[in-house]
Enzyme design. Structure first.
Site, PDB file in Angstrom:
ATOM      1  N   GLU A 180       0.730  -1.567   0.321  1.00  0.00           N
ATOM      2  CA  GLU A 180      -0.019   0.207   0.222  1.00  0.00           C
ATOM      3  C   GLU A 180       0.981   1.150   0.124  1.00  0.00           C
ATOM      4  O   GLU A 180       0.767   1.941   1.482  1.00  0.00           O
ATOM      5  CB  GLU A 180      -1.235  -0.417   1.040  1.00  0.00           C
ATOM      6  CG  GLU A 180      -1.577  -1.516   0.844  1.00  0.00           C
ATOM      7  CD  GLU A 180      -3.061  -1.466   2.041  1.00  0.00           C
ATOM      8  OE1 GLU A 180      -2.829  -0.222   3.021  1.00  0.00           O
ATOM      9  OE2 GLU A 180      -3.754  -2.503   2.176  1.00  0.00           O
ATOM     10  N   PRO A 200       3.694   6.939   7.710  1.00  0.00           N
ATOM     11  CA  PRO A 200       3.101   7.325   8.907  1.00  0.00           C
ATOM     12  C   PRO A 200       1.529   7.089   8.862  1.00  0.00           C
ATOM     13  O   PRO A 200       1.386   6.517   9.860  1.00  0.00           O
ATOM     14  CB  PRO A 200       2.771   9.024   8.738  1.00  0.00           C
ATOM     15  CG  PRO A 200       2.562   9.134   7.218  1.00  0.00           C
ATOM     16  CD  PRO A 200       4.155   8.445   6.537  1.00  0.00           C
ATOM     17  N   ASN A 201       1.078   6.518   7.606  1.00  0.00           N
ATOM     18  CA  ASN A 201       0.018   5.620   7.326  1.00  0.00           C
ATOM     19  C   ASN A 201      -0.054   3.924   7.337  1.00  0.00           C
ATOM     20  O   ASN A 201      -0.554   3.322   7.761  1.00  0.00           O
ATOM     21  CB  ASN A 201      -0.534   5.741   6.291  1.00  0.00           C
ATOM     22  CG  ASN A 201      -1.073   6.703   6.012  1.00  0.00           C
ATOM     23  OD1 ASN A 201      -1.208   7.416   6.481  1.00  0.00           O
ATOM     24  ND2 ASN A 201      -0.118   7.472   4.243  1.00  0.00           N
ATOM     25  N   HIS A 404     -16.964 -11.313   6.085  1.00  0.00           N
ATOM     26  CA  HIS A 404     -16.063 -10.346   6.622  1.00  0.00           C
ATOM     27  C   HIS A 404     -14.851 -11.320   7.517  1.00  0.00           C
ATOM     28  O   HIS A 404     -15.733 -11.510   8.696  1.00  0.00           O
ATOM     29  CB  HIS A 404     -16.213  -9.044   7.054  1.00  0.00           C
ATOM     30  CG  HIS A 404     -14.955  -8.223   7.010  1.00  0.00           C
ATOM     31  ND1 HIS A 404     -14.462  -7.487   8.348  1.00  0.00           N
ATOM     32  CD2 HIS A 404     -14.309  -7.923   6.390  1.00  0.00           C
ATOM     33  CE1 HIS A 404     -13.365  -7.298   8.092  1.00  0.00           C
ATOM     34  NE2 HIS A 404     -13.318  -7.108   6.977  1.00  0.00           N
ATOM     35  N   GLU A 499      -9.621   3.815   0.435  1.00  0.00           N
ATOM     36  CA  GLU A 499      -9.809   3.669   2.028  1.00  0.00           C
ATOM     37  C   GLU A 499      -8.171   4.470   2.967  1.00  0.00           C
ATOM     38  O   GLU A 499      -8.816   5.579   3.584  1.00  0.00           O
ATOM     39  CB  GLU A 499      -9.392   2.436   2.652  1.00  0.00           C
ATOM     40  CG  GLU A 499      -8.178   1.704   2.918  1.00  0.00           C
ATOM     41  CD  GLU A 499      -7.550   0.505   2.948  1.00  0.00           C
ATOM     42  OE1 GLU A 499      -8.646   0.088   3.279  1.00  0.00           O
ATOM     43  OE2 GLU A 499      -6.707   0.041   3.763  1.00  0.00           O
TER      44      GLU A 499
END
Ligand code: NOJ
Ligand code: CA
Length: 693
Positions: A180, A200-201, A404, A499
């Site tokens: 990502e 940072p994510n 999920h 997201e």
């Protein structure tokens, strides 16, 4: 030292001469694709290593590259080799995708296998199979049985991809845990993946050195496109590519494990394919079927339960922060009542699936807890969620749940629970599950992309088959074409998805993000990007975040970014009454054929797809931050038919930043002779549905 290509050719001719004079074993070989578009030259080098070079339309695109393997308690293998024998094979096959970007796939390639052996002790053997296709080349290693050895521990594989120049590269860092990352566009010599460690994510990702992940896509100064990846990643570690600036090329670096070994396998075994897709039109990379063609045929007997569909989710609201996955705190999203509200909206809009995240107990301790292993059991709903009632209600309305299973990166728990979890799904008639692996893998020292996790993801896939369950994996291992063998591997994340627009520290994905993704990550396989955000400014929920493109661009993603499970991600209240929703209702999710009409990596891309089993076509075009005019030639339509084209395009005053929602909708008649031009604003796009009259 590496030989340049001239030296390799010299060796080729010398060895041919030698062949004529004495019956010595040949040391040079060549193989071309069926239309001779690609060619691989092979020759033993002075040091007895095997060199390969690749040509595309007679132009050298991979300079002489070799390979070697480092083992635990055995010498390096790769030099002092002789060719004992060769085998050739023609692959001529047409096969059908049960779902996909197209129905029929042509698999035509030529194969040459070299059976190699070390000249001196320990005289180990190894075979390499090379394949030349018109859309690229591939090769894989085979380790045969060895006397006195039952298993091999590979400390590293050193497969080289030497370049012919300082090409432009679209790359993400060779992170061992997560894909990502934002794509970078630099010359090869300027790749600096090590500096991307501090994202940072992403909590504590592992980027050991200057390496990139695959697919990595390149463009030469002569306009040739190359993309390096792998196919059929089975019981092996994922491959990253180390950047060797001195020698101007990539060298494979496998993902590690707790004891620093890379792969442990019992003999005999074959490695995944190392792949190079090659084209002189960027769009041909997207149309290439090299990756799926290198996988084995479908192992599933019955595929009737696999259903491409659009789905909504009790999902975006958690990312916006208006509700929570956990029950604690009084903002729980997954309630029976809320699920019914979504089902009502989905049913009214022809959307056949509903994902409900946060339905099962454990979310109070799923992230940031060292002892989070075992928090989820995948069968116990929270007290305010009556799963049986939701299933019943959904069935009444024609909406099936998407299950999920967030594992919180604790795969051992998930493996223990697989049977019970899937048995519940089977009982409830649920045929798809979104899995998740957020966080560092437990146990420590294992990585998302290492052999141990590769085997975990496979185990999940194989267990799922038994219960007629399709997988949509988030935080997955990369796609390597296994969907051909296991068509229940329907889609996955494995990129910076939607997201990030809700919460990333940089405020969202870059404007040109998906114009790069289409030519990089998408070459690996379907993407669960989760399009369908209409409230592009994300107001008032996330003042510092937004979707950085226009609504027409967002609609086009349903065509451009391929996934058989395609989300409609925004909240019902943001979708209700939106004229652009007509396109979402109409657009297909399964295709008869796909054509990339035009595109340049990082600039724009236009794709047309024909609905599977129908005559309707859909076209999507997306652009980067630069306004541009894109023309579409409709000559892909059958002659003699007239279509009603409903066109969704940027309004005259649209702009991704100031005015993302201005959408113009128009209708006109279109035939195979039509040509239309579209003015894309900054971050703009267009979407067209074509219905036969
Ligand atoms: C990360 C996934 O990408 C996201 O879609 C999901 O909502 C969270 N994990 C929670 O499982
Ligand atoms: Ca994710």
């Amino acid at each position: 030292m590496k030989l340049n290509h001239l030296a390799l050719l010299l060796l080729v001719s010398l060895s041919l001469l030698a062949c004529q004079e004495a019956p010595e074993a040949p040391t040079a070989f060549s193989i071309s694709s069926p239309s001779a578009t690609t060619k691989i030259d092979l020759a033993l080098q002075e040091d007895g290593s095997l060199g390969y070079a690749v040509f595309f339309k007679d132009q050298l695109v991979i300079d002489t590259s070799t390979f070697s393997f480092d083992f635990k308690s055995a010498p390096n293998l790769g030099k002092g080799l002789e060719v004992l024998s060769t085998e050739t094979k023609e692959i001529r096959e047409n096969w059908e995708m049960p779902w996909g970007e197209q129905r029929e796939v042509v698999n035509n390639g030529n194969e040459l296998q070299l059976n190699l052996r070390e000249v001196v002790a320990p005289n180990r053997s190894l075979s390499i199979t090379f394949r030349a296709y018109d859309d690229g080349v591939a090769y894989r290693y085979h380790f045969p049985e060895q006397e006195g050895k039952s298993e091999l521990v590979i400390m590293d594989e050193n497969t080289e991809f030497m370049l012919t120049g300082d090409h432009k590269v679209w790359w993400i860092p060779g992170d061992w845990d997560i894909y990502e990352h934002v794509y970078n566009e630099t010359q090869f010599s300027a790749i600096d993946a090590t500096s991307k460690r501090d994202n940072p994510n992403l909590a504590q990702t592992t980027i050991p050195e200057n390496a990139v992940n695959t697919p990595v896509t390149l463009k030469t100064a002569d306009g040739i496109y190359l993309s390096f990846h792998e196919a059929n990643l089975t019981d092996y570690s994922g491959m990253t590519l180390k950047v060797d600036k001195d020698r101007m090329g990539f060298v494979s670096e496998l993902v590690g494990s707790p004891d620093d070994s890379k792969v442990t396998r019992s003999l005999p075994f074959s490695t995944p394919w190392r792949t190079i897709q090659i084209a002189d039109r960027a769009g041909d990379l997207i149309e290439s079927n090299l990756i799926v063609n290198l996988n084995e045929p479908n192992k599933l007997e019955d595929v009737s339960w696999l259903k491409p569909m659009k789905y909504m989710g009790i999902w975006w609201e958690m990312h916006l922060g208006t509700s929570t996955w956990k029950l604690e705190g009084g903002k729980h999203g997954a309630t029976t009542e809320n699920a019914k509200r979504y089902i009502d909206f989905a049913a009214a809009n022809g959307i056949e699936g509903l994902l409900v995240e946060g339905w099962n107990t454990g979310w109070e301790r799923w992230i940031g807890f060292e002892d989070r292993e075992g928090v989820f059991d995948f069968v116990t709903p929270y007290e305010d969620y009556d799963i049986e009632e939701v299933v019943r209600y959904g069935r009444e309305k024609g909406v099936e749940l998407v299950m999920h299973h967030e594992t919180s990166a604790a795969p051992r728990t998930y493996e223990q629970q697989l049977d019970t979890a899937y048995a519940l799904m089977k009982k409830l008639g649920i045929h798809s599950v979104k899995t998740g692996y957020v966080g560092k893998i437990i146990p420590a020292g294992q990585y998302h992309h290492g052999q141990w996790m590769v085997n975990h993801y496979r185990k999940v896939l194989e267990q799922a088959v038994k219960y007629e369950v399709a997988i949509d994996a988030h935080e997955p291992i990369k796609a390597t074409g296994l969907r051909r063998t296991y068509p229940n591997m329907m889609t996955r994340e494995g990129l910076r998805g939607q997201e990030f627009n809700a919460w990333s520290a940089e405020g969202g994905n870059p404007v040109d993000h998906l114009t790069v993704v289409a030519f990089t990550r998408m070459l690996a396989g379907p993407i669960d990007y989760t399009p369908g955000v209409f409230n592009l400014k994300i107001d008032p929920f996330k003042p510092d975040n937004r979707v950085r493109h226009t609504l027409a661009h967002e609609l086009a993603l349903y065509v451009v970014i391929y996934s058989p499970l395609q989300m409609v991600s925004d909240l019902p209240e943001h979708l209700e009454g939106q004229p652009g929703m007509q396109f979402v209702r109409d657009v297909a999710v399964d295709w008869e054929q796909s054509k990339v009409l035009d595109g340049e990596i990082g600039d724009f891309v236009v794709i047309a797809r024909q609905e599977r089993g129908g005559e309707n076509w859909f076209v999507g075009g997306i652009g980067d931050e630069n306004p541009r005019t894109l023309s579409v030639n409709f000559d892909f339509l059958p002659k003699g038919k007239t279509y009603t084209a409903t066109i969704y395009k940027d309004g005259p005053n649209a702009h991704w930043e100031s005015n993302p929602n201005e959408l113009t909708i128009a209708q006109e008649n279109v035939t195979a002779d039509s040509k239309l031009a579209f003015d894309l604003v900054s971050g703009g796009g267009f979407a067209i549905s074509l219905k036969v009259k």
